[in-house]
Design an enzyme around this catalytic site. Structure first.
Site, short mmCIF file in Angstrom:
data_model
loop_
_atom_site.label_atom_id
_atom_site.label_comp_id
_atom_site.label_asym_id
_atom_site.label_seq_id
_atom_site.Cartn_x
_atom_site.Cartn_y
_atom_site.Cartn_z
N ASP A 9 -0.58 -2.45 -1.64
CA ASP A 9 -1.40 -3.65 -1.73
C ASP A 9 -0.93 -4.60 -0.62
OD1 ASP A 9 -2.96 -5.84 -2.87
OD2 ASP A 9 -1.03 -6.58 -3.63
N GLY A 44 -7.80 -5.82 -2.31
CA GLY A 44 -9.04 -6.46 -2.74
C GLY A 44 -9.76 -7.11 -1.57
N LYS A 195 -8.82 0.36 -7.44
CA LYS A 195 -8.05 0.96 -6.35
C LYS A 195 -7.70 2.43 -6.62
CE LYS A 195 -5.97 -3.41 -4.87
NZ LYS A 195 -4.70 -4.13 -4.60
N ASP A 218 1.20 -6.02 -7.30
CA ASP A 218 1.78 -7.21 -7.94
C ASP A 218 0.83 -7.93 -8.90
OD1 ASP A 218 1.03 -10.14 -6.11
OD2 ASP A 218 0.17 -8.18 -5.68
#
Length: 268
Positions: A9, A44, A195, A218
């Site tokens: 991420d 994202g 994801k 996270d």
């Protein structure tokens, strides 16, 4: 050592709080790639707001954007483009209902085009990153294509009410998440998009088994990825719920948590 797929991420994970990749993290990931492992970004963010990190790390892999709603392989069109947008009719209905709540704005992203329901200088600065085409106006009129995602910016006390409505009325067609503080933003994508879906496609491309996937995250948009990976790693700064689901917990994004874990796990 068997080949691994390392999924990272960006915000709060690979990136420090000032949105940089630390030297130690960069070296660790480059060493991992030199050993034959694959590194993939799973974020994202839209592609336009992640390409600079993709290029900085000299990646040559597919990339997962919009929390899995858009997956493609930069420079390799033959691989395919997986784009799973929301229905424009559903979005218009949500815009209609949102007027009953104390919303500040609604944004629609169609790949790298951004549509604002209301003019908003503060959000323009944030979403203007990467120079997208930007249009402002009633989304029920200006939106012509199915959007990749929708963002609802509302007052803090209204966010739970809006999410309750979305769950009651649109659960079969959309998934929604809340952004981390200080933003009171609800992010909507097509149901089933996350994801992990993107990682499955990438892992299949490289023929890497699930147990050889290492994923770092996270926030709550990392839940599915952390659960799906053979080794799901929560950052030290991760939300408590993600730490509970993760197989391992490493140091924070400010303490080179990715590098610290990979150096030991992959003997870098």
């Amino acid at each position: 050592m068997e080949k691994h797929l390392i999924a990272v991420d960006l915000d709060g994970t690979l990136l420090t709080d000032n949105k940089k990749i630390s030297k130690r993290n960069k070296i660790a990931l480059q060493k991992a790639m030199e050993q034959g492992h694959e590194v993939v970004i799973a974020t994202g963010r839209p592609y336009r707001a992640s390409i600079m990190y993709y290029e900085e790390m000299n990646l040559t892999s597919p990339i997962v954007n919009f929390n899995g709603a858009f997956v493609h392989y930069p420079g390799n069109d033959e691989w395919g483009i997986y784009h799973e947008p929301l229905s424009i009719d559903t979005v218009k209905e949500i815009v209609e209902v949102s007027e009953k709540y104390n919303i500040h704005n609604i944004l629609a992203e169609v790949m790298d085009d951004v549509y604002f329901h209301f003019h908003d200088e503060k959000l323009l600065d944030i979403f203007g990153f990467g120079n997208p085409k930007i249009e402002t106006g009633d989304l029920r009129k200006v939106l012509k294509k199915d959007p990749t995602c929708i963002l609802i910016h509302a007052s803090e006390d209204e966010v739970p009410k809006i999410r309750e409505y979305l769950s009651e009325v649109h659960a079969e067609v959309i998934d929604h998440r809340r952004w981390a503080a200080p933003w009171h933003v609800i992010e909507l994508v097509r149901t089933g998009m996350n994801k992990a879906v993107g990682l499955q496609r990438v892992a299949a491309h490289y023929n890497i088994p699930q147990e050889n996937i290492i994923a770092f995250g996270d926030e709550d948009n990392d839940y599915e990825m952390i659960e799906y990976a053979g080794t799901g790693v929560a950052m030290g700064n991760a939300i408590d719920g993600l730490k509970e689901k993760a197989n391992e917990i490493t140091l924070s994004n400010e303490e080179d948590g990715i590098a610290v874990f990979l150096e030991k796990k992959l003997q870098l």
